[in-house]
Design a protein around this motif. Structure first.
Motif, PDB file in Angstrom:
ATOM      1  N   PRO A 183       6.466  -3.291   6.309  1.00 40.79           N
ATOM      2  CA  PRO A 183       6.922  -2.290   5.337  1.00 40.79           C
ATOM      3  C   PRO A 183       5.784  -1.759   4.459  1.00 40.79           C
ATOM      4  O   PRO A 183       5.769  -0.582   4.100  1.00 40.79           O
ATOM      5  N   ALA A 184       4.803  -2.626   4.144  1.00 37.60           N
ATOM      6  CA  ALA A 184       3.718  -2.221   3.244  1.00 37.60           C
ATOM      7  C   ALA A 184       2.747  -1.263   3.929  1.00 37.60           C
ATOM      8  O   ALA A 184       2.059  -0.492   3.271  1.00 37.60           O
ATOM      9  N   LYS A 202      -1.041   0.004   2.685  1.00 41.78           N
ATOM     10  CA  LYS A 202      -1.618  -1.289   2.253  1.00 41.78           C
ATOM     11  C   LYS A 202      -2.049  -2.093   3.472  1.00 41.78           C
ATOM     12  O   LYS A 202      -1.407  -3.046   3.879  1.00 41.78           O
ATOM     13  N   ARG A 220       0.875  -7.894  -7.607  1.00 41.09           N
ATOM     14  CA  ARG A 220       1.544  -7.371  -6.423  1.00 41.09           C
ATOM     15  C   ARG A 220       0.686  -6.325  -5.703  1.00 41.09           C
ATOM     16  O   ARG A 220       0.249  -5.348  -6.312  1.00 41.09           O
ATOM     17  N   TYR A 221       0.483  -6.539  -4.410  1.00 38.12           N
ATOM     18  CA  TYR A 221      -0.287  -5.619  -3.548  1.00 38.12           C
ATOM     19  C   TYR A 221      -1.644  -5.243  -4.139  1.00 38.12           C
ATOM     20  O   TYR A 221      -2.091  -4.105  -4.015  1.00 38.12           O
ATOM     21  N   ASP A 241      -0.358 -10.027  -1.537  1.00 35.75           N
ATOM     22  CA  ASP A 241       0.810  -9.501  -0.815  1.00 35.75           C
ATOM     23  C   ASP A 241       1.908  -9.078  -1.791  1.00 35.75           C
ATOM     24  O   ASP A 241       1.668  -8.961  -2.988  1.00 35.75           O
ATOM     25  N   LYS A 242       3.129  -8.890  -1.274  1.00 37.01           N
ATOM     26  CA  LYS A 242       4.192  -8.325  -2.113  1.00 37.01           C
ATOM     27  C   LYS A 242       4.574  -9.233  -3.284  1.00 37.01           C
ATOM     28  O   LYS A 242       5.157  -8.781  -4.252  1.00 37.01           O
ATOM     29  N   VAL A 277      -2.712  -6.273   3.914  1.00 39.89           N
ATOM     30  CA  VAL A 277      -1.643  -7.255   4.108  1.00 39.89           C
ATOM     31  C   VAL A 277      -1.524  -7.601   5.593  1.00 39.89           C
ATOM     32  O   VAL A 277      -1.165  -8.709   5.969  1.00 39.89           O
ATOM     33  N   GLU A 308       5.977  -9.458   7.606  1.00 41.72           N
ATOM     34  CA  GLU A 308       6.201  -9.043   6.223  1.00 41.72           C
ATOM     35  C   GLU A 308       5.299  -7.882   5.816  1.00 41.72           C
ATOM     36  O   GLU A 308       5.570  -7.190   4.835  1.00 41.72           O
ATOM     37  N   SER A 309       4.214  -7.692   6.583  1.00 45.71           N
ATOM     38  CA  SER A 309       3.274  -6.635   6.205  1.00 45.71           C
ATOM     39  C   SER A 309       3.729  -5.258   6.679  1.00 45.71           C
ATOM     40  O   SER A 309       3.242  -4.243   6.196  1.00 45.71           O
ATOM     41  N   SER A 317       2.880   2.516   3.258  1.00 44.76           N
ATOM     42  CA  SER A 317       2.271   3.056   2.043  1.00 44.76           C
ATOM     43  C   SER A 317       0.777   2.747   1.998  1.00 44.76           C
ATOM     44  O   SER A 317       0.173   2.734   0.922  1.00 44.76           O
ATOM     45  N   TYR A 328      -0.620   1.941  11.790  1.00 46.68           N
ATOM     46  CA  TYR A 328      -1.376   2.261  10.582  1.00 46.68           C
ATOM     47  C   TYR A 328      -2.375   3.396  10.839  1.00 46.68           C
ATOM     48  O   TYR A 328      -2.447   4.350  10.068  1.00 46.68           O
TER      49      TYR A 328
END
Lengths: 327, 334
Positions: free
Chosen positions: A284-285, A290, A73-74, A108-109, A293, A281-282, A288, B153
Motif C-alpha cells: 500500500p505504501a 515510499k 511513521r514512514y 514503516d507505517k 519500505v 505490508e509495503s 505513494s 513502483y
C-alpha cells in the motif's frame, strides 16, 4: 588366507591411502572453489547473512509488540542512503556530515526501524531455511537410501508416495497445507519441508542404486556387513557431494518459499518481523512513493538467495568428478 | 508408440489417485472441527450442523471419499461456503485469466530464453555468456513478489507508463467469447480493448516470466554444450558445413529434448506462481481467487483449486513424457 583376514591385514594400509587421497581431494576442491569468482561472491554473501542471522538476535533483544513510534511513521532513510537519495533528487544537496543515523533504512507505517526489522527478519528466514533443509534432507535421504538399497515393496511404496508429493506444484502444496493446518511459522516450515523431501529422496535413491552393485559394496557384503552399516559407511559418504550441492541450492528455495508464505499471510504472524510479511505490508505504501519500505526487505531476500545459489552452482562445479583435475 | 502412451497413462493412475486422496484429506486435516474452523468460533450450533451436513462431514471417511470422487467425476466440485455457488462454474469463469497470463509468460520465456541459451553455449565463456548466465542466476534468485513490487513502483507509480491493477480498464467494454481478452478483442475487432489488455498484461507477464526465462536459458545452454562436444558435430564441421547449419540443424535438434521438458514443467509451475503474481496485480484468475479464499477461510475452494491445478500439472507432465518419446525413440524402448 581367507578373504576376511586378507582385508583385515591390508586395512591399515588402505586407510592411510584413503586418508591422504581424501586430503588431496579436499585440497583440490578448495582450490577449485577459491579460483571461481562466483564461489567467492556466493560464499561471502552466504557467510555474511549467516553471521548477521546469528549476531542480531544475540545483540538486540527485540520486542515487536512495544516497537511503535507513530511520530516516525514512514520516515525516509537517513544516514548513507538518505545522503545518496539527496544527491540524486534534491535541489539542495545535503552534506554527509549533516546526516543523522536514526533510521538508516527508513521507518514503516508504525514508525518502526526497518533496518532492525530486516535484521531480525533475515534471522527468521535463515533459521527457517536451515530447519527446512535439515528436516527434508534427513527424512528424504533415509527414504531414498532405504528405497534404493532394500528395493522391493519398500521402494515402490515410498517412491510412489514421493511421486504423489511431486505431482503438486510445491508452492501450491505448501499453501494448501498451511491453510488447513493454520497460518503460523512452524506450520509453514513443516509444509515446505514436506514439499522438498522428494527431491532428496530421489537423489539419494539414484545414488544408492548406482552404488549398490559396485565392487566395494559387494565386497563389504561378502565379508558380512549388514545393509544398514553398508548404507552408512559406503553409500552415504559417496552420495555426499550431490547432496551438499542440492542442500545449498535448496536453502535458497526454502528462503523464497518461506517469504512467499509470509507474503500471502500464511507464515510468521504480525507483529513479528518476517521479510515476506514486510513486503506484503509495503505494497500500500508503494503507491505513494515510499520505496524504502519495500526495497530493503526485498533486497535482503535477493542477496541471501543469490548467495546460496552462486555457492551451490560453484560447489557443483568443484565437486563434479568429471571436471576434477581438468585444469 | 501407442503402447508407450497407454503404459504411461496407466502409470499416472496411482499418482492421480494419490493426489485425490491427499487433496480429499486436506479438509479433514484441519485441527478440530472443520465446520467450526470455517464458520469461526462464534458460530451457532445450528449453522455448524448445517455446514457439516452440506460438506458431508457426518459420514464415515471412506464413504465421504467415494461420494466426493463420484461428484468429481461428474464435474461437481461442491459449492463455496460463502454464497453457496457451484465451485466448478466459478473456476471456469476465472480460469481463462490465468491461462492467458501463463501462456503469454511461457511464450515470452521460450522465445527469449532458448536463443539466449544457444548464444551462450556457442560463445562459451565470452562476455555475452557470463552476463547471460549471471542474469539467469539473478532471475531465479529474485522472488516473484519482490520483482512484482519493484516493477509496480518503477513503471506504475514513478513513470506512470503501465497499469498494474486488473486485466482491463472498467471503462472499456469487451464482449467475451473465449475469456482470453487478447483473443476476444481480436475476434470482435475491438482495437481499443486489445491495446488496453496488452498494456495490462505487460507487468504481470514480465513478473511471471523471469524465473522460467532464467531456467530455460540455463537448460538450453547446458544441453547445447553437451551436444556441441559430440563427435557428430565435429564430423559435420569437418565435412565443411557452415556454423549455422551445424548449430541449428545438427546441434539444436539433438539438444531439444531437455528444453521441451523444462518448458512443459515450467508451464505447470507457472500456474502456481500465478498465485503470487495475481495477488500483487489484482489479476482476476484462479490464483487471486485462491488467495481470497484463504483469507475468507473458504476451504472447499482451496481444496478444489489445489486439485485442479495439480491434475493439470500431472497432465502436462504426461504430455511432456509423450513428446519426449516422440522425439527420442530410445525412451519408448527403454
Amino acid at each position: 588366507m581367507s578373504t576376511a583376514t586378507q582385508l583385515k591385514t591390508s586395512e591399515p594400509v588402505k586407510r592411510l591411502n584413503g586418508g591422504s587421497a581424501r586430503r588431496e581431494m579436499l585440497r583440490d576442491i578448495t582450490r577449485r572453489l577459491w579460483r571461481n569468482p562466483s564461489a567467492r561472491i556466493g560464499g561471502f554473501l552466504a557467510l555474511a547473512s549467516i553471521t548477521i542471522a546469528i549476531i542480531v538476535p544475540l545483540l538486540d533483544n527485540y520486542d515487536p509488540v512495544r516497537d511503535n513510534n507513530l511520530g516516525a511513521r514512514y520516515r525516509p532513510p537517513d544516514c548513507l542512503v538518505g545522503w545518496l537519495t539527496s544527491q540524486l533528487n534534491d535541489v539542495e544537496k545535503q552534506s554527509i556530515g549533516d546526516m543523522t543515523c536514526e533510521f538508516p533504512f527508513g521507518a514503516d507505517k508504525n514508525g518502526r526501524d526497518i533496518m532492525r526489522r530486516v535484521g531480525h527478519g533475515l534471522s527468521v528466514s535463515l533459521s527457517v531455511g536451515a530447519f527446512v533443509v535439515g528436516i527434508s534432507l534427513s527424512i528424504g535421504v533415509s527414504i531414498g537410501l532405504a528405497a534404493g538399497f532394500l528395493s522391493g515393496w519398500v521402494e515402490s511404496i515410498s517412491m510412489r508416495s514421493m511421486d504423489v508429493i511431486l505431482a503438486f506444484p510445491s508452492l501450491l502444496l505448501a499453501i494448501a497445507l498451511v491453510t488447513v493446518a493454520g497460518a503460523s511459522l512452524t506450520n509453514g516450515m513443516i509444509a515446505i519441508a514436506i514439499t522438498q523431501i522428494p527431491t532428496f529422496a530421489r537423489l539419494s535413491r539414484s545414488m544408492a542404486i548406482s552404488i549398490r552393485n559396485t565392487e566395494y559394496v559387494v565386497a563389504a557384503r561378502s565379508v558380512g556387513a549388514g545393509g544398514f552399516s553398508i548404507m552408512l559407511s559406503h553409500v552415504l559418504p559417496n552420495s555426499l557431494a550431490p547432496l551438499i550441492v542440492q542442500a545449498t541450492l535448496m536453502l535458497g528455495t526454502a528462503v523464497i518459499t518461506t517469504a512467499a508464505l509470509g507474503f500471502l499471510g500464511l507464515g510468521q504472524q504480525p507483529p513479528w518481523p518476517e521479510l515476506g510479511k514486510m513486503l506484503a505490508e509495503s505494497q500500500p505504501a508503494l503507491a505513494s512513493g515510499k520505496w524504502w519500505v519495500m526495497l530493503f526487505p526485498g533486497l535482503t531476500i535477493v542477496l541471501i538467495v543469490l548467495g546460496f545459489n552462486l555457492l551451490g552452482d560453484a560447489l557443483r562445479d568443484a565437486l563434479d568428478p568429471r571436471l576434477r583435475g581438468s585444469d | 508408440m501407442s503402447k508407450y502412451i497407454i503404459r504411461r497413462a496407466l502409470e499416472s493412475i496411482p499418482v492421480i489417485i494419490g493426489v485425490s486422496i491427499l487433496v480429499f484429506l486436506l479438509l479433514r486435516l484441519i485441527p478440530g472441527d472443520p465446520a467450526v474452523a470455517i464458520l469461526g468460533e462464534r458460530a451457532t450450533p445450528e449453522n455448524v450442523a448445517a455446514i457439516r451436513e452440506r460438506l458431508g462431514l457426518n459420514k464415515p471417511l471412506p464413504e465421504q471419499y467415494v461420494i466426493w470422487i463420484g461428484n468429481l467425476l461428474q464435474g461437481d466440485l461442491g459449492n463455496t461456503v460463502r454464497g453457496n455457488i457451484p465451485i466448478a462454474n466459478e473456476l471456469r469463469s476465472r480460469f481463462p485469466a490465468t491461462i492467458e497470463l501463463s501462456l503469454v509468460a511461457i511464450t515470452l520465456a521460450s522465445v527469449i530464453g532458448v536463443p539466449m541459451g544457444i548464444i551462450s553455449a556457442v560463445r562459451r565463456n565470452s562476455v555475452v555468456d557470463t552476463t547471460t548466465m549471471f542474469g539467469a542466476l539473478l532471475g531465479v534468485s529474485v522472488p516473484i513478489f519482490v520483482l512484482g513490487l519493484l516493477l509496480i513502483y518503477l513503471f506504475g507509480v514513478q513513470l506512470k507508463l503501465l497499469p498494474f491493477i486488473g486485466r482491463i480498464d472498467s471503462s472499456i467494454e469487451l464482449e467475451t467469447r473465449t475469456g482470453l481478452f487478447v483473443v476476444d478483442s481480436i475476434l470482435t475487432g475491438n482495437w481499443e480493448a486489445l491495446q488496453n489488455t496488452i498494456s495490462h498484461l505487460i507487468l504481470p507477464a514480465v513478473t511471471l516470466f523471469t524465473v522460467p526465462l532464467a531456467i530455460i536459458a540455463r537448460i538450453t545452454r547446458s544441453s547445447m554444450l553437451e551436444v556441441l562436444n559430440q563427435d557428430y558435430i565435429r564430423t559435420a564441421r569437418a565435412k565443411g558445413l557452415g556454423e549455422r547449419p551445424v548449430i541449428f540443424s545438427h546441434a539444436l535438434r539433438n539438444a531439444l529434448l531437455p528444453i521441451i521438458t523444462i518448458i512443459g514443467l515450467q508451464l505447470g509451475t507457472l500456474l502456481s506462481g500465478a498465485v503470487l503474481t495475481e495477488t500483487i496485480y489484482s489479476w482476476p484468475g484462479i490464483g487471486k481467487w485462491l488467495f481470497d479464499s484463504i483469507i475468507a477461510r473458504d476451504y472447499p475452494i482451496v481444496q478444489s483449486v489445489t486439485l485442479v491445478v495439480s491434475l493439470i500439472y500431472v497432465i502436462i507432465n504426461y504430455v511432456v513424457d509423450i513428446l519426449y518419446a516422440l522425439v527420442d525413440p530410445r525412451i519408448r524402448v527403454a
